[in-house]
Design an enzyme around this catalytic site. Structure first.
Site, PDB file in Angstrom:
ATOM      1  N   THR A 175      23.760   3.225  59.897  1.00 55.94           N
ATOM      2  CA  THR A 175      22.623   3.942  59.491  1.00 55.94           C
ATOM      3  C   THR A 175      22.672   5.063  58.708  1.00 55.94           C
ATOM      4  O   THR A 175      23.872   5.558  58.618  1.00 55.94           O
ATOM      5  CB  THR A 175      21.855   4.222  60.816  1.00 55.94           C
ATOM      6  N   ASP A 176      21.602   5.686  57.915  1.00 49.54           N
ATOM      7  CA  ASP A 176      21.750   7.166  57.376  1.00 49.54           C
ATOM      8  C   ASP A 176      21.819   7.908  58.458  1.00 49.54           C
ATOM      9  O   ASP A 176      21.624   7.827  59.639  1.00 49.54           O
ATOM     10  CB  ASP A 176      20.694   7.169  56.272  1.00 49.54           C
ATOM     11  N   TRP A 177      22.098   9.430  58.195  1.00 43.74           N
ATOM     12  CA  TRP A 177      22.088  10.327  59.119  1.00 43.74           C
ATOM     13  C   TRP A 177      20.759  10.598  59.976  1.00 43.74           C
ATOM     14  O   TRP A 177      19.900  10.524  59.454  1.00 43.74           O
ATOM     15  CB  TRP A 177      22.300  11.721  58.016  1.00 43.74           C
TER      16      TRP A 177
END
Ligand code: GLC
Length: 715
Positions: A264-266
């Site tokens: 996932t992104d941040w």
């Protein structure tokens, strides 16, 4: 049961064997990545003992300490994989080689140059105990208001896929040795279409459009063996990417098929609760994120306890957990981390002469001459004094651009600002250079004007270095206007009154609406964010030591109201794609770029005028002649136009490009291989089909200069 530690077994066999030994706690630990910079050393060591799969933003001795803990103080000794945003060079080491940004490098239209950049960056990253970069960006950058345009390879899916796949290959290099790192194709998917160019909002794109326009670059990443994929921040049609089972698990994982894993992104899991409001607790957010197909969770600590609880209550499919952990373990085995968790290249590789040479080579291809009334190359007999003026002339941070840890805090040996490069080159011809900043980028005020105008009046040539800067590019930094910020145009207007010739050098993270400049400058050189050696290279071009060859990977709008203005649009008819109050079309079009010489195209031919899917590919050839007086390189471009489709077809689609170097008067044949696959259409039923009918094939020097055309027919 095989011994997972034995390298004679395949990575699949070893990952399955290891997985079968793992507890739920160990499995969930492997699915998590946390940022070292937000933890104390003790907390980070604690997570290592719990079997955390990955950290980001940690390197060198601190990374090695965590690795020793993971290997020696956990039951199974599974090595950690360390990730970093090595976006155009090793961002966390201020002594590393910094390349131009992706948008700048895209001007090269050079697959081999991208591969070399990947090799250099990977080698330098591995010197600091890092194994994985969150790069390249495969997003399509066509809403120039968006803050992250500089991170993209521009507006064209074909160019993005070709260059992105090449840099993936450069990073990974089949994991043959300790200079190789995992790549990450990001941000999946259509992140750049976020409404209004605002970062991480909703992308209103249909699945059909995703499959036709946004998915092909990621398919090329998968074909290049890209090991990881990053789930974007935004939502698509109201469904957050992080909980978008259809696009993540069904389309990317199952249909396209990736030999690797999705991260996932941040804090995407947290965002489902805090920002996108589709969940109201971490168990729910963790469950939907796992079910959607995410394998590794970046920066959401709560995922650990929440997921263990889900497992305990039977609320998550253990098949998904096991598949995710298998993918992560297999990637670690493929990288050789179990055998060589600490191995790294010699540190002398960091910014070594060989790497700087690659940077120079890539940068020399990554600048575009937009205008030249003949003032360039500089006539060193006539020009004996140059006034360098502008806020970006001596600003390395503006020149390096996003994700380069701020040049200002580093002592990079070959770092050359525009001013430094021009001064050094001018000195060779005994030409005097004076510098006046003239104005700031954002701080209002014309207090610097008088000194700049005085210097200009006393010179033979003005080199104005203008553009934007780091605070106007990047995450959270979209713009509603796209003019030169601050007093820059006002300063140029005053400089114009001195009647001295003006060469404008642009240092900017994205296309800007430089309409007045396009009319009134004698020459314009677009450099975007040219990185460490940008000043050296810009000077080489201005003085004619290098003949510019770059072409624009993105259209320049005339005004923000015209955005999006990309070249490969679907046809309309009321108004012929123009507005009543501005001139038609972009200020500068996709694929455009001037040279110090000229080129002529002739003899277009195709290997087949009628074809079927079974033919596999069509070979398109043409002749190019250098009709000028100096050697130059032309980026020959091949476009197609599907004349009639069951769904609307773009008026033009880039499907081939080749760099052709020619001496004055020399003629060569350029050949493009056009896979039939590239001619397929995603129909209303979402099937990708080769539809029968005519395709126009065009070859030339830009999307608006295609002198050669012929027609082939799918039968
Ligand atoms: C950022 C970016 C992503 C980057 C990640 C790790 O917020 O969206 O591109 O790779 O976090 O730094």
């Amino acid at each position: 049961m095989i011994d997972y530690k034995d390298p004679k077994y395949t990575s699949t066999e070893r990952a399955n064997a290891l997985l079968s030994l793992m507890t739920n706690e160990e499995k969930v630990g492997q699915m998590m990545q946390l940022a070292y910079k937000f933890m104390t050393r003790e907390e980070a060591l604690e997570w290592a003992k719990k079997g955390l799969g990955s950290y980001l933003h940690v390197l060198g001795d601190n990374a090695d300490e965590l690795q020793r803990t993971a290997i020696n103080e956990t039951r199974l000794g599974i090595p950690i994989i360390f990730g970093i945003d090595c976006i155009h060079g090793h961002a966390l080491n201020e002594y590393a080689t910094v390349f131009p940004t992706q948008l700048a490098m895209a001007q090269s239209f050079d697959r081999e140059a991208m591969r070399k950049c990947g090799r250099v960056s990977a080698t330098e990253v591995r010197c600091d105990s890092l194994h994985w970069t969150f790069s390249p960006v495969f997003c399509i950058g066509r809403d120039t208001r968006w803050g992250r345009i500089n991170e993209t390879f521009g507006e064209d899916p074909y160019l993005i896929g070709e260059l992105g796949a090449a840099i993936v290959d450069g990073y990974q290099n089949n994991f043959v040795d300790n200079t190789c790192i995992m790549a990450c194709a990001k941000h999946y998917i259509a992140y750049g279409e976020s409404i209004g160019g605002r970062d991480a909002y909703d992308s209103m794109v249909s699945e059909r459009m995703i499959r036709e326009t946004f998915l092909p670059p990621f398919e090329k990443a998968a074909k290049a063996g890209c090991k990881t994929y990053m789930t974007g921040y935004q939502s698509v049609d109201g469904v957050p990417m992080n909980s978008n089972r259809r696009l993540l698990r069904e389309v990317l994982k199952e249909e396209v098929g990736v030999d690797g894993f999705i991260i996932t992104d941040w804090a995407n899991v947290r965002s489902l609760i805090d920002n996108q409001k589709v969940c109201d607790n971490f168990e729910d957010a963790s469950r939907v994120s796992i079910d959607a197909g995410n394998d590794m969770i970046m920066q959401t600590e709560e995922f650990y306890d929440a997921t263990l609880k889900l497992i305990e209550n039977g609320q998550v499919d253990m098949k998904h957990i096991d598949d995710s952990v298998f993918r992560i373990l297999k990637a670690k085995f493929d990288m050789g981390l179990f055998e060589h968790p600490f191995e790294k290249p010699d540190r002398s590789k960091i910014c070594c002469d060989e790497h700087v040479e690659v940077d120079l080579e890539v940068t020399r291809e990554s600048m575009t001459l937009l205008k030249n009334d003949g003032i360039l190359p500089i006539n060193t007999k006539k020009v004996r004094k140059i006034a360098v003026i502008g806020p970006n002339a001596d600003d390395l941070e503006a020149q390096y651009g996003d994700w380069s840890c701020g040049a200002a805090n580093g002592h990079r040996k070959p770092a050359t600002s525009m001013l430094k490069g021009i001064k050094k080159r001018a000195k060779k011809d005994g030409i005097e250079v004076v510098y006046k900043k003239g104005c700031d980028i954002e701080k209002p005020g014309k207090r610097g004007f008088n000194a700049a105008i005085k210097a200009a009046k006393e010179s033979d040539l003005i080199i104005a270095v203008m553009g934007d800067y780091i605070e106007l590019n990047g995450e959270y930094k979209s713009r509603a206007t796209l003019d030169l910020p601050g007093e820059q145009t006002a300063l140029l207007i005053e400089l114009k009154k001195t009647k001295k010739p003006i060469v404008l050098v642009m240092v900017n993270g994205k296309p800007l609406c430089i309409n007045w400049e396009a009319e009134n400058m004698n020459a314009i050189l677009e450099t975007f964010n040219s990185g460490m050696v940008g000043g050296t290279v810009a000077a080489e071009i201005l003085f004619g030591d290098v003949n510019p060859s770059g072409k624009l990977p993105i259209s320049f709008p005339r005004t923000a109201g015209q955005v999006p203005v990309y070249y490969n649009y679907l046809p309309g008819w009321h108004g012929d794609n123009k507005y009543k109050d501005i001139e038609e079309g972009p200020l500068y079009p996709f694929g455009f770029g001037l040279s110090y010489t000229t080129f002529e195209y002739s003899n277009l031919s195709v290997s087949k005028t009628e074809f079927t899917e079974a033919d596999g590919e069509i070979i398109v050839t043409a002749k190019i002649k250098n009709t000028g007086k100096v050697k130059g390189t032309e980026i020959a471009q091949m476009y197609i136009h599907d004349v009639v489709g069951t769904v609307m077809r773009p008026i033009l689609e880039l499907k081939g490009f080749e760099r052709v170097e020619l001496d004055a008067g020399e003629e060569k044949t350029v050949s493009f291989t056009l896979p039939v696959e590239e001619l397929k259409v995603v129909e209303q039923n979402l099937e990708r089909v080769l539809e029968k009918g005519d395709f126009e094939i065009m070859v030339g020097g830009s999307s608006v200069d295609l002198p050669l055309i012929t027609t082939i027919k799918a039968v």
